[in-house]
Design a protein around this motif. Structure first.
Motif, PDB file in Angstrom:
ATOM      1  N   CYS A 167       0.848  -1.191   0.000  1.00 18.85           N
ATOM      2  CA  CYS A 167       0.000   0.000   0.000  1.00 18.85           C
ATOM      3  C   CYS A 167       0.881   1.238   0.000  1.00 18.85           C
ATOM      4  O   CYS A 167       1.844   1.321   0.762  1.00 18.85           O
ATOM      5  N   PHE A 186     -12.241  -2.473  -1.545  1.00 18.23           N
ATOM      6  CA  PHE A 186     -13.239  -3.240  -0.818  1.00 18.23           C
ATOM      7  C   PHE A 186     -14.545  -2.473  -0.805  1.00 18.23           C
ATOM      8  O   PHE A 186     -14.559  -1.279  -0.495  1.00 18.23           O
ATOM      9  N   ALA A 235     -13.855  -7.763  -2.182  1.00 18.62           N
ATOM     10  CA  ALA A 235     -12.827  -7.130  -2.999  1.00 18.62           C
ATOM     11  C   ALA A 235     -13.347  -6.978  -4.426  1.00 18.62           C
ATOM     12  O   ALA A 235     -13.915  -7.908  -4.990  1.00 18.62           O
ATOM     13  N   TYR A 279     -10.174  -3.467   5.842  1.00 16.41           N
ATOM     14  CA  TYR A 279     -11.558  -3.829   5.550  1.00 16.41           C
ATOM     15  C   TYR A 279     -11.676  -5.116   4.760  1.00 16.41           C
ATOM     16  O   TYR A 279     -12.717  -5.410   4.179  1.00 16.41           O
ATOM     17  N   SER A 280     -10.604  -5.929   4.751  1.00 13.54           N
ATOM     18  CA  SER A 280     -10.635  -7.137   3.929  1.00 13.54           C
ATOM     19  C   SER A 280     -11.709  -8.109   4.413  1.00 13.54           C
ATOM     20  O   SER A 280     -12.231  -8.901   3.633  1.00 13.54           O
ATOM     21  N   ALA A 281     -12.058  -8.055   5.713  1.00 17.32           N
ATOM     22  CA  ALA A 281     -13.095  -8.965   6.200  1.00 17.32           C
ATOM     23  C   ALA A 281     -14.484  -8.362   6.029  1.00 17.32           C
ATOM     24  O   ALA A 281     -15.488  -9.063   5.975  1.00 17.32           O
ATOM     25  N   ASP A 330       1.186  -6.496   0.025  1.00 18.80           N
ATOM     26  CA  ASP A 330       0.038  -6.651  -0.857  1.00 18.80           C
ATOM     27  C   ASP A 330      -0.535  -5.302  -1.265  1.00 18.80           C
ATOM     28  O   ASP A 330      -0.722  -4.431  -0.419  1.00 18.80           O
ATOM     29  N   PRO A 382      -3.543  -3.246  -1.772  1.00 12.20           N
ATOM     30  CA  PRO A 382      -4.926  -3.445  -1.338  1.00 12.20           C
ATOM     31  C   PRO A 382      -5.902  -3.230  -2.496  1.00 12.20           C
ATOM     32  O   PRO A 382      -5.803  -2.228  -3.193  1.00 12.20           O
ATOM     33  N   CYS A 408      -8.116  -0.514   1.367  1.00 16.06           N
ATOM     34  CA  CYS A 408      -7.380  -0.638   2.617  1.00 16.06           C
ATOM     35  C   CYS A 408      -7.615  -2.024   3.190  1.00 16.06           C
ATOM     36  O   CYS A 408      -8.753  -2.474   3.309  1.00 16.06           O
ATOM     37  N   LEU A 409      -6.521  -2.673   3.578  1.00 19.14           N
ATOM     38  CA  LEU A 409      -6.618  -4.057   4.058  1.00 19.14           C
ATOM     39  C   LEU A 409      -7.355  -4.166   5.393  1.00 19.14           C
ATOM     40  O   LEU A 409      -7.750  -5.255   5.793  1.00 19.14           O
ATOM     41  N   CYS A 441       0.371  -4.950   4.707  1.00 16.70           N
ATOM     42  CA  CYS A 441       0.289  -3.697   3.957  1.00 16.70           C
ATOM     43  C   CYS A 441       1.575  -3.419   3.180  1.00 16.70           C
ATOM     44  O   CYS A 441       1.588  -2.671   2.217  1.00 16.70           O
TER      45      CYS A 441
END
Lengths: 366, 334
Positions: free
Chosen positions: A314, A335, A354, A348-350, A330, A332, A345-346, A327
């Motif tokens: 990122c 999302f 994506a 919020y990956s859950a 990967d 990001p 932003c990672l 971060c």
């Protein structure tokens, strides 16, 4: 439906010469489609080095993408037919930042209004042309008797910028791209110019892409917002949502840094101060392999091999107060969060699904 | 007021052009209290930057200080010989200019530029003490000591601006003038630079005059504000009062023209155009744009008067109860 103007997987690197290994990544895998119906105002907000002006120039076909395409009515800007090119030049109008530089000092200001009428045959007689000019000046709050017949230096910056807006009214484009149209205009006139842009959108049904560094005016006149950071989308979506509850750490920092014109609303907390450090907002520089090929070509090949990305991790990681190990490695993806908003932003990956970068416009127009 | 550190009286600065005198500053009067943060706001051409330059006596031809007085700690700056004024600059009154970061010499390392400033203004220190002073200055403005050995192009805009602040405070001035110190910087960096400036000002106990057009910055920053229009102050008020209850019609419209990040659609432009300083409108310069203009506004020039404690306004709307006083003052002047 085919979009009026679409950026599809667009990247732009500015490379040095033949043996220069370093390239500057101005825009990284950006996709966005602009429709003319319904007419919307989309703000593209970013600080210096975020790639916002590069994006404007790409959308206008003033520069060509390193990879990806810019499409007008479904066809690549680079391969438009003569007739389509003409249509494009009329459909998409530009308002530039500096109302001093767009004028030729040797011509009266009438010239910038008469040229498009002649070029696009907008009026059948001199009288009709006059009437059209008067009407368009009136639409932006200028009196023709105080404007026409003068030379650019005899008008104020605000007047000159309003004439450029009047010119856009005259041509009746479907889309206006305005790059920092009020940053050189005094506060007292800023509101008037923004109001006339808003009017073009509402009364004449024109879509507007408003490119700016100023979050406050973006919030005031747009429906949707895209926040760019160092060549990529940080957060995008419904403008009220993004401004009132920013989710990306960069957007949060940005919004907290805006000095509010209210002595009782103090500047945000000290935590941000630490996070921000003195990191320059420069575009990303990348070393690509050496050799005989120009760096730009090497970069293009490299980008294709890496799924469109030239960077690792990122681009906000170094300044981010919430940075995690992932971060750094990967990139990001976008999302999807609370309906009409995405954040790259990672954190919020859950929380969200994506998206591919091309799906940004679908979310934004929802 | 006796306790004022800096007193500016009826300052007038004109630029002489072929088409006549441009009265950029035309009778400006205000005072700066010790350790105070005073903001001077106005649109481009209102004369705010010219005031700052005049206080430093840095007005160049065709500009000329036509009259008035500037008292700094009892010293009349406008009457000093140039040589003495030169030694006061930086030592007593320092300027962080607009785009100051571009004033750094690109081929000289930061350390040397700070040392040069100190030496040029007569600071005599041993080599070691001078080097130590440079490092402590950099620390004061929140920069790493590495920066001393770098060239300006190796620094970001915000860092360069901090170097300029370090230079401005190297002789511990009593008054710091900052003219749009962050106008070329992004908002995040702007905030850091402003925080630095405030911290440094507090440490020195210096008075600060912030010149600018960004009302948001002023609201966050100043304790008192002076609003300029067409070369004059039209209102001087404590910052909270100015934002909550502006008195002068121009100040009212200016506050109303500010877009908010919380509420949509609550801002509107000021009708009309800023006046030409070559042909200043008769009477009150704002009367052609003023929604409250009365017949006398086109004839009589309103004087800056104290309408309530610490609030000064130049507008005939506030004359009524003071008409007699103002009248006698005019007669006395005539």
């Amino acid at each position: 439906m085919t979009a009026l103007l679409e950026a599809r997987d667009v990247s732009k690197v500015f490379g040095g010469g033949l043996f220069d290994k370093r390239v500057t990544l101005a825009l990284d895998d950006f996709s966005f489609a602009i429709d003319s119906a319904p007419p919307r105002v989309t703000a593209i907000v970013g600080e210096s080095g975020s790639g916002k002006t590069t994006l404007a120039r790409l959308l206008l076909g003033l520069i060509t993408p390193t990879s990806g395409q810019v499409l007008y009515d479904g066809s690549d800007l680079r391969s438009l037919t003569r007739a389509d090119k003409r249509r494009f030049l009329r459909d998409v109008q530009m308002i530039f930042q500096d109302p001093y530089e767009v004028y030729n000092p040797f011509y009266r200001v009438d010239h910038v209004l008469e040229t498009p009428i002649r070029e696009f045959k907008l009026a059948s007689s001199r009288q009709a042309a006059r009437a059209l000019i008067h009407e368009s000046l009136q639409a932006v709050g200028l009196r023709h008797e105080e404007t026409l017949g003068r030379y650019p230096h005899q008008l104020s910056g605000g007047q000159r910028q309003r004439i450029m807006v009047a010119r856009a009214v005259l041509v009746r484009p479907r889309l206006i791209i305005a790059d920092e149209p009020v940053s050189m205009v005094d506060a007292s006139l800023r509101a008037t110019i923004l109001e006339s842009l808003r009017q073009l959108n509402r009364e004449y049904g024109m879509s507007i892409v408003y490119i700016t560094h100023d979050l406050t005016t973006a919030f005031q006149i747009s429906d949707a917002i895209i926040v760019l950071y160092r060549g990529g989308v940080a957060e995008a979506g419904d403008v009220d949502l993004v401004v009132s509850q920013p989710r990306h750490p960069y957007t949060q920092l940005l919004i907290r840094s805006v000095p509010r014109p209210d002595p009782d609303r103090a500047w945000g907390s000290a935590a941000v101060r630490e996070a921000a450090a003195d990191e320059p907002n420069e575009p990303i520089h990348i070393e690509v392999g050496g050799g005989l090929l120009p760096a730009e070509v090497t970069a293009r090949v490299a980008a294709q091999a890496h799924g469109g990305h030239l960077v690792r991790g990122c681009s906000f990681a170094d300044r981010c107060p919430f940075v995690m190990p992932a971060c750094r490695t990967d990139v990001p993806p976008l999302f999807q969060l609370d309906g009409a908003r995405v954040a790259a932003c990672l954190l919020y990956s859950a929380e969200g699904a994506a998206l591919r970068s091309q799906q940004l416009s679908e979310v934004m127009s929802a | 007021m006796a306790s004022e550190l800096l007193r500016v009286d009826d300052l007038r600065v004109w630029y002489h052009t072929r088409r006549g005198a441009v009265k950029a500053v035309d009778g400006v009067t205000f005072g700066l209290l010790p350790a105070e943060r005073f903001g001077l706001v106005g649109e481009s051409g209102s004369g705010k930057s010219t005031v700052a330059l005049a206080l430093m006596r840095l007005i160049r031809p065709p500009g000329n200080i036509e009259g008035g007085s500037v008292q700094l700690d009892g010293v009349s700056l406008l009457e000093l010989p140039e040589e003495q004024m030169r030694s006061l600059r930086l030592a007593s009154i320092a300027l962080v200019a607009q785009g100051a970061m571009n004033s750094l010499n690109p081929v000289v390392r930061v350390r040397q530029q700070i040392l040069d400033a100190m030496r040029d203004h007569g600071m005599k220190l041993s080599k070691q003490a001078a080097r130590a002073h440079v490092l402590s200055l950099l620390e004061q403005v929140g920069l790493h000591s590495d920066v001393a050995d770098r060239f300006p192009h190796e620094l970001s805009g915000g860092m360069k601006q901090r170097v300029c602040i370090a230079i401005a405070i190297c002789l511990r001035p009593k008054v710091i003038l900052a003219d749009e110190p962050t106008s070329a910087l992004d908002v995040v960096v702007q905030r850091q630079v402003m925080d630095t400036l405030l911290r440094v000002q507090e440490q020195l106990g210096a008075s600060l005059l912030l010149v600018g057009h960004d009302m948001g910055l002023m609201a966050q920053f100043a304790s008192r504000l002076g609003v300029m229009y067409a070369g004059r102050l039209v209102e001087v008020s404590p910052v909270r009062e100015l934002f909550a209850a502006p008195r002068h019609p121009y100040a009212k419209l200016l506050i109303a023209s500010l877009p908010s990040l919380e509420e949509k659609g609550a801002f509107r432009g000021i009708p009309g155009l800023p006046p030409s300083l070559l042909e200043r409108p008769s009477g009150c310069a704002f009367h052609p744009r003023c929604p409250f203009a009365m017949p006398r506004c086109a004839l009589d020039d309103p004087r800056l008067q104290e309408v309530s404690p610490n609030t000064w306004v130049a507008c005939h709307l506030y004359d009524r109860d003071q008409q007699q006083v103002a009248g006698t003052a005019r007669v006395a002047q005539a």
